[in-house]
Every structure is written in structure tokens, then in C-alpha cells.
Scaffold this motif. Structure first.
Motif, PDB file in Angstrom:
ATOM      1  N   ARG A 202       0.819  -1.221   0.000  1.00  0.00           N
ATOM      2  CA  ARG A 202       0.000   0.000   0.000  1.00  0.00           C
ATOM      3  C   ARG A 202       0.849   1.266   0.000  1.00  0.00           C
ATOM      4  O   ARG A 202       0.316   2.362   0.070  1.00  0.00           O
ATOM      5  CB  ARG A 202      -0.943  -0.013   1.203  1.00  0.00           C
ATOM      6  CG  ARG A 202      -1.716  -1.334   1.266  1.00  0.00           C
ATOM      7  CD  ARG A 202      -3.036  -1.206   1.965  1.00  0.00           C
ATOM      8  NE  ARG A 202      -2.951  -0.809   3.356  1.00  0.00           N
ATOM      9  CZ  ARG A 202      -4.013  -0.695   4.156  1.00  0.00           C
ATOM     10  NH1 ARG A 202      -5.225  -0.925   3.677  1.00  0.00           N
ATOM     11  NH2 ARG A 202      -3.866  -0.339   5.411  1.00  0.00           N
ATOM     12  N   GLN A 203       2.161   1.107  -0.040  1.00  0.00           N
ATOM     13  CA  GLN A 203       3.043   2.280   0.003  1.00  0.00           C
ATOM     14  C   GLN A 203       3.980   2.275  -1.201  1.00  0.00           C
ATOM     15  O   GLN A 203       5.189   2.062  -1.063  1.00  0.00           O
ATOM     16  CB  GLN A 203       3.834   2.295   1.306  1.00  0.00           C
ATOM     17  CG  GLN A 203       2.923   2.389   2.517  1.00  0.00           C
ATOM     18  CD  GLN A 203       3.673   2.267   3.830  1.00  0.00           C
ATOM     19  OE1 GLN A 203       4.786   1.755   3.884  1.00  0.00           O
ATOM     20  NE2 GLN A 203       3.045   2.737   4.889  1.00  0.00           N
ATOM     21  N   PRO A 204       3.439   2.465  -2.384  1.00  0.00           N
ATOM     22  CA  PRO A 204       4.291   2.414  -3.574  1.00  0.00           C
ATOM     23  C   PRO A 204       5.255   3.593  -3.628  1.00  0.00           C
ATOM     24  O   PRO A 204       4.979   4.666  -3.089  1.00  0.00           O
ATOM     25  CB  PRO A 204       3.278   2.509  -4.722  1.00  0.00           C
ATOM     26  CG  PRO A 204       2.097   3.221  -4.142  1.00  0.00           C
ATOM     27  CD  PRO A 204       2.034   2.799  -2.701  1.00  0.00           C
ATOM     28  N   ALA A 205       6.384   3.360  -4.297  1.00  0.00           N
ATOM     29  CA  ALA A 205       7.246   4.483  -4.688  1.00  0.00           C
ATOM     30  C   ALA A 205       6.611   5.104  -5.926  1.00  0.00           C
ATOM     31  O   ALA A 205       6.103   4.402  -6.801  1.00  0.00           O
ATOM     32  CB  ALA A 205       8.642   3.983  -5.007  1.00  0.00           C
ATOM     33  N   ILE A 206       6.623   6.435  -5.996  1.00  0.00           N
ATOM     34  CA  ILE A 206       6.009   7.132  -7.134  1.00  0.00           C
ATOM     35  C   ILE A 206       7.074   7.933  -7.860  1.00  0.00           C
ATOM     36  O   ILE A 206       7.811   8.692  -7.238  1.00  0.00           O
ATOM     37  CB  ILE A 206       4.904   8.108  -6.658  1.00  0.00           C
ATOM     38  CG1 ILE A 206       3.886   7.421  -5.750  1.00  0.00           C
ATOM     39  CG2 ILE A 206       4.232   8.784  -7.854  1.00  0.00           C
ATOM     40  CD1 ILE A 206       2.891   6.557  -6.439  1.00  0.00           C
ATOM     41  N   GLU A 207       7.139   7.751  -9.170  1.00  0.00           N
ATOM     42  CA  GLU A 207       8.020   8.592  -9.996  1.00  0.00           C
ATOM     43  C   GLU A 207       7.229   9.079 -11.202  1.00  0.00           C
ATOM     44  O   GLU A 207       6.272   8.430 -11.626  1.00  0.00           O
ATOM     45  CB  GLU A 207       9.254   7.806 -10.444  1.00  0.00           C
ATOM     46  CG  GLU A 207      10.128   7.407  -9.260  1.00  0.00           C
ATOM     47  CD  GLU A 207      11.509   6.953  -9.679  1.00  0.00           C
ATOM     48  OE1 GLU A 207      11.917   7.225 -10.822  1.00  0.00           O
ATOM     49  OE2 GLU A 207      12.172   6.310  -8.854  1.00  0.00           O
ATOM     50  N   THR A 208       7.659  10.203 -11.738  1.00  0.00           N
ATOM     51  CA  THR A 208       6.947  10.759 -12.898  1.00  0.00           C
ATOM     52  C   THR A 208       7.960  11.149 -13.971  1.00  0.00           C
ATOM     53  O   THR A 208       9.150  11.360 -13.680  1.00  0.00           O
ATOM     54  CB  THR A 208       6.144  12.022 -12.524  1.00  0.00           C
ATOM     55  OG1 THR A 208       7.057  13.072 -12.185  1.00  0.00           O
ATOM     56  CG2 THR A 208       5.210  11.766 -11.358  1.00  0.00           C
ATOM     57  N   GLU A 209       7.480  11.218 -15.202  1.00  0.00           N
ATOM     58  CA  GLU A 209       8.324  11.772 -16.268  1.00  0.00           C
ATOM     59  C   GLU A 209       7.431  12.491 -17.269  1.00  0.00           C
ATOM     60  O   GLU A 209       6.277  12.114 -17.481  1.00  0.00           O
ATOM     61  CB  GLU A 209       9.141  10.681 -16.965  1.00  0.00           C
ATOM     62  CG  GLU A 209       8.317   9.708 -17.765  1.00  0.00           C
ATOM     63  CD  GLU A 209       9.166   8.587 -18.364  1.00  0.00           C
ATOM     64  OE1 GLU A 209      10.374   8.569 -18.134  1.00  0.00           O
ATOM     65  OE2 GLU A 209       8.580   7.736 -19.060  1.00  0.00           O
ATOM     66  N   ASP A 210       7.972  13.546 -17.861  1.00  0.00           N
ATOM     67  CA  ASP A 210       7.232  14.266 -18.895  1.00  0.00           C
ATOM     68  C   ASP A 210       7.296  13.478 -20.195  1.00  0.00           C
ATOM     69  O   ASP A 210       8.306  12.856 -20.502  1.00  0.00           O
ATOM     70  CB  ASP A 210       7.839  15.659 -19.097  1.00  0.00           C
ATOM     71  CG  ASP A 210       7.574  16.564 -17.896  1.00  0.00           C
ATOM     72  OD1 ASP A 210       6.609  16.282 -17.148  1.00  0.00           O
ATOM     73  OD2 ASP A 210       8.332  17.524 -17.697  1.00  0.00           O
ATOM     74  N   THR A 211       6.204  13.510 -20.942  1.00  0.00           N
ATOM     75  CA  THR A 211       6.170  12.849 -22.247  1.00  0.00           C
ATOM     76  C   THR A 211       5.708  13.855 -23.301  1.00  0.00           C
ATOM     77  O   THR A 211       5.382  14.992 -22.969  1.00  0.00           O
ATOM     78  CB  THR A 211       5.172  11.666 -22.248  1.00  0.00           C
ATOM     79  OG1 THR A 211       3.838  12.196 -22.160  1.00  0.00           O
ATOM     80  CG2 THR A 211       5.418  10.732 -21.086  1.00  0.00           C
ATOM     81  N   GLU A 212       5.648  13.390 -24.538  1.00  0.00           N
ATOM     82  CA  GLU A 212       5.241  14.301 -25.614  1.00  0.00           C
ATOM     83  C   GLU A 212       3.757  14.635 -25.555  1.00  0.00           C
ATOM     84  O   GLU A 212       3.303  15.576 -26.192  1.00  0.00           O
ATOM     85  CB  GLU A 212       5.586  13.681 -26.972  1.00  0.00           C
ATOM     86  CG  GLU A 212       7.084  13.706 -27.223  1.00  0.00           C
ATOM     87  CD  GLU A 212       7.454  13.010 -28.510  1.00  0.00           C
ATOM     88  OE1 GLU A 212       7.956  13.688 -29.418  1.00  0.00           O
ATOM     89  OE2 GLU A 212       7.232  11.793 -28.608  1.00  0.00           O
ATOM     90  N   PRO A 370       0.077  23.855 -27.457  1.00  0.00           N
ATOM     91  CA  PRO A 370       0.478  23.008 -26.325  1.00  0.00           C
ATOM     92  C   PRO A 370       0.859  21.597 -26.792  1.00  0.00           C
ATOM     93  O   PRO A 370       0.642  21.249 -27.956  1.00  0.00           O
ATOM     94  CB  PRO A 370      -0.782  22.979 -25.453  1.00  0.00           C
ATOM     95  CG  PRO A 370      -1.910  23.212 -26.413  1.00  0.00           C
ATOM     96  CD  PRO A 370      -1.368  24.083 -27.501  1.00  0.00           C
ATOM     97  N   LYS A 371       1.418  20.839 -25.879  1.00  0.00           N
ATOM     98  CA  LYS A 371       1.833  19.461 -26.192  1.00  0.00           C
ATOM     99  C   LYS A 371       0.702  18.649 -26.797  1.00  0.00           C
ATOM    100  O   LYS A 371      -0.440  18.759 -26.361  1.00  0.00           O
ATOM    101  CB  LYS A 371       2.227  18.751 -24.893  1.00  0.00           C
ATOM    102  CG  LYS A 371       3.635  18.959 -24.461  1.00  0.00           C
ATOM    103  CD  LYS A 371       3.904  18.107 -23.228  1.00  0.00           C
ATOM    104  CE  LYS A 371       5.362  18.224 -22.827  1.00  0.00           C
ATOM    105  NZ  LYS A 371       5.664  17.365 -21.678  1.00  0.00           N
ATOM    106  N   GLY A 372       1.052  17.806 -27.756  1.00  0.00           N
ATOM    107  CA  GLY A 372       0.068  16.877 -28.300  1.00  0.00           C
ATOM    108  C   GLY A 372      -0.796  17.461 -29.401  1.00  0.00           C
ATOM    109  O   GLY A 372      -1.581  16.741 -30.004  1.00  0.00           O
ATOM    110  N   VAL A 373      -0.650  18.759 -29.666  1.00  0.00           N
ATOM    111  CA  VAL A 373      -1.451  19.390 -30.727  1.00  0.00           C
ATOM    112  C   VAL A 373      -0.654  19.358 -32.027  1.00  0.00           C
ATOM    113  O   VAL A 373       0.513  19.739 -32.051  1.00  0.00           O
ATOM    114  CB  VAL A 373      -1.803  20.844 -30.345  1.00  0.00           C
ATOM    115  CG1 VAL A 373      -2.242  21.636 -31.563  1.00  0.00           C
ATOM    116  CG2 VAL A 373      -2.911  20.845 -29.287  1.00  0.00           C
TER     117      VAL A 373
END
Ligand code: FES
Ligand SMILES: [Fe+2]
Length: 416
Positions: A202-212, A370-373
Motif C-alpha cells: 500500500r506504500q508504492p514508490a512514485i516517480e513521474t516523467e514528462d512525455t510528448e 500546447p503538447k500533443g497538438v
């Protein structure tokens, strides 16, 4: 921390608002194809705080016009579909799918006044069982060739349901991998499943990254210290997410603002290899949804919570994930005051996604796409939706997807 000013910026999507301008740079779902059967009546829709009417013009092509007649405001959803457009029943003005006024039959026959009328009209396209519209200025951007719009009809399944709150609450609910260990937990014996791993750790490590297209959120849970279960949540600007679901494709949750206090949640799932039995969700929805796609269990009846069932379901709300999510995201009321939150470590994905949304709003304010357009024939990046992974703890999961072609599918019975 999100300030009151940032919160207002993030949640307002009406005409002329910064986030409304952002949403209008992307094609948005306006209805499921099933909602607008050929030969059927026009459908009243409210989208991004605009009142509109959706109908199939002669030949079945979907068209979206301002709801109120340009003459004296009658409701065009009562109109007659004929002569290449929609005719107001009050005085017979006829509009084509582009908002041109073709006829004003009560005016003197020498009148050219109709040529100077331009009624509000937005372009539509119907792909993948959904009618999309572009409500932005100028030449429409392109709807990216997402897998779920290109997939064969028999391999996909679409649905939608009403949510009595701002779109961002719904979207952030789907971007949050931590609630899987709580809100959705059921006492079901499936030892090797995403749900079991979510329960075990119940205590995951969380990481994020930007994508296109937005942000990717990784939730890493240790399974018995020997393996890592990596849940990947893909945020796609400005208002949807994609996650591993119960097929070999992925599941999309698209939160489309009706106005600032209500939204539609569109669900889209597909399989790359197998027919899903089209309309499964649509047919199955009658148990939990009214004919106009509102949950039968809702705030008015306390979502049917049974507090004697906590031993079977963490939330006491039975097995329906949609009901769990709706109870949770409607909880703050129509518009959450984010200045009152206390964001914690496990909200890193929420923080990153809000930052991406604020950046995208700034991009539009400063005249950039913006991104994705994508516009015109310019190359458009593929939306790469990474699926969940179950790996030996000795493997560095960050490199797991380096060669996407080697990545096996993991069906996790998971959910966003
Ligand atoms: S109000 Fe529609 S034609 Fe007069
Ligand atoms: Fe959920």
C-alpha cells in the motif's frame, strides 16, 4: 501546493477562459455514436459551458450547432432535419452543418439577409464509435491517430457516465495510483493480479516523467520483496488518461467538461487481438446507470454504501469501480478548493500533472501550441501507452521499456 488562483485557472473551461482555450485546441468527445442513432432526434449537449445541438444531417453525417436559433433564440433541438440541415420550428430558418443560414422562408423573397447570418457551428468527426468536435479558433488541429480510434469496431467497447463535479476531480482520480490500494480493494482471492499486488503493497514508490503528450506516472510496488509491480498511468493533456485494463490494449478515461460543475467520463477500451463483444459496457450499463447515463446510486442515496460490508469491500460500495470513483471524486463537492489540500508524497503524480496542465495553459496564452497538438501535415508523435510490468526486483524497471517491441503484455485486472 495549489493556490486559489491556480485552482481557478485549472477548473474553468468556459469560452474565453485560459483552460477553456486550452481544451479548445484538442478534439473533444461530444457523444457516443450510440447516443445519436441514424434517423433519430437531435441531441441537446452542453460542452465546455456552451449549449449546443448535435444531429445527423442528411446522409448521417454528425453536425454540431449552437442550441439557440440566431433569429430569436428558439431551441433548435426541436428542429426538423431536412433540406440539407436543421430547420427551426419557430419561423423555419434553415441552417446547414457549417452554420450558414440557407433559408429564411418568411422574409421577402428579395431579401439576402440570410447570407449575412453565421450561426455557431463546430466541425465533427465520427471515429472509433465516438463523435468528436473541435471548438477552437481557426483551422482545426488534427485528432491524433490514437489506437482506440483506429481499432476495428468489434475490438472496442465505449461507454460514458455523468459526474456531478468538475472534470479535473474526475481526471485526477484516474491519475492517482495509490487509491487502488484502498478505494477499490475487494476481498477476492486472485493472488497473481494487479489488484492483489495493490493490496499487498500500500506504500508504492512514485516517480513521474514528462512525455510528448503529458506525463507518465509510475507506481512501483514490491511483491514479496522478490518482484516489482510497476503500474503506469499515462496522462494525456488536457483531460484524459490511459492505463492497463483487462484487455491486451489499454483503457482510456476521458473527462469532458459539461460546465465547471459537471462532466462526462468516457471509457474506451480495446483489444489489439480479440473481439470484445461490442457494446458490452453499453448493454451492461442498465444495471447501474439510468437511460441518460447517470449513476442510479449517487450522492442523493449516499451511493448505496453498506457499512456492514467493509469486510468485503474497503469502501462498503460493492464491486463497481465506477461507483467507487464517483463517490470519491464527487466528495469535495462540485469544485474542489485545492488551496485547502495537504498534498503528500504519494500525490507526486497529481503535482506533476497539474504542473503540465498549467504549462499547457501558459503555452496557449503565449501563442504556442500546447503538447500533443498537431496541425497540417506536420509529423505527430505516436501516443505510446506503456503497460504495467511485473519484474524481478533485481531488474531496473526504468529501462524495462527501452525497447518497446520486446515488452510483453501484462493484463493486470487493474484500473485507474
Ligand atoms: S427563432 Fe428560429 S426561426 Fe425564428
Ligand atoms: Fe479508480
Amino acid at each position: 501546493m495549489t493556490t486559489s488562483e491556480e485552482n481557478a485557472l485549472l477548473i474553468q473551461t468556459g469560452p474565453g477562459t485560459p483552460c477553456g482555450e486550452l481544451h479548445r485546441r484538442y478534439w473533444q468527445p461530444v457523444a457516443l455514436s450510440q447516443e445519436l442513432p441514424p434517423g433519430g432526434a437531435p441531441l441537446t449537449v452542453r460542452l465546455l459551458s456552451e449549449d449546443l445541438v448535435l444531429f445527423r444531417a442528411d446522409g448521417g453525417r454528425p453536425a454540431l450547432l449552437g442550441l439557440h436559433c440566431a433569429h430569436r433564440g428558439a431551441d433548435l433541438s426541436y428542429g426538423r432535419i431536412e433540406d440539407g440541415g436543421l430547420r427551426c420550428i419557430y419561423h423555419g430558418w434553415l441552417y446547414d452543418v457549417n452554420g450558414r443560414c440557407l433559408e429564411q422562408p418568411g422574409e421577402p423573397s428579395s431579401s439576402t439577409f440570410h447570407e449575412r447570418i453565421r450561426h455557431r457551428a463546430y466541425p465533427c468527426q465520427e471515429v472509433g464509435g465516438i463523435i468528436y468536435t473541435y471548438m477552437g479558433p481557426g483551422e482545426p488541429t488534427r485528432l491524433p491517430p490514437f489506437e482506440f480510434v483506429r481499432i476495428a469496431p468489434e475490438n472496442r467497447d465505449n461507454m460514458k457516465s455523468f459526474a456531478d463535479c468538475n472534470y479535473l476531480q474526475g481526471n485526477e482520480g484516474n491519475l492517482d495510483p495509490v487509491h487502488l490500494s484502498f478505494l477499490h480493494q475487494l476481498t477476492i482471492d486472485e493472488p497473481e493480479s494487479g489488484r492483489a499486488y495493490n493490496a499487498q503493497c500500500r506504500q508504492p514508490a512514485i516517480e513521474t516523467e514528462d512525455t510528448e503528450f503529458g506525463v507518465r506516472i509510475y507506481a512501483v510496488r514490491s511483491v514479496s520483496g522478490e518482484r516489482n509491480y510497476v503500474r503506469v498511468t499515462n496522462f494525456i493533456l488536457p483531460n484524459f488518461s490511459a492505463v492497463t485494463g483487462n484487455t491486451d490494449g489499454y483503457t482510456v478515461n476521458w473527462h469532458v467538461p459539461i460546465d465547471d460543475e459537471h462532466h462526462w467520463r468516457y471509457f474506451i477500451r480495446f483489444s489489439r487481438t480479440q473481439p470484445l463483444g461490442q457494446g458490452n459496457w453499453w448493454r451492461g450499463s442498465s444495471k447501474s446507470l439510468t437511460p441518460d447515463l447517470h449513476l442510479k446510486k449517487n450522492r442523493a442515496n449516499r451511493y448505496g454504501q453498506d457499512r456492514s460490508s467493509f469486510d468485503q469491500a474497503f469502501a462498503g460500495l460493492g464491486p463497481d469501480f465506477l461507483l467507487h470513483d464517483t463517490c470519491a471524486v464527487e466528495g469535495p463537492g462540485p469544485i474542489e478548493d485545492r488551496a485547502e489540500e495537504h498534498l503528500a508524497y504519494t500525490d507526486r503524480g497529481i503535482v506533476a500533472s497539474r504542473a503540465a496542465l498549467l504549462q499547457a495553459i501558459r503555452d496557449v496564452q503565449e501563442g504556442r501550441d500546447p503538447k500533443g497538438v498537431a496541425r497540417g501535415p506536420s509529423a505527430q508523435p505516436d501516443l505510446v501507452v506503456r503497460s504495467d510490468a511485473l519484474l524481478p526486483a533485481s531488474v531496473d524497471w526504468r529501462h524495462y521499456w527501452d525497447d518497446e517491441s520486446l515488452v510483453p503484455e501484462l493484463t493486470s485486472a487493474g484500473h485507474g
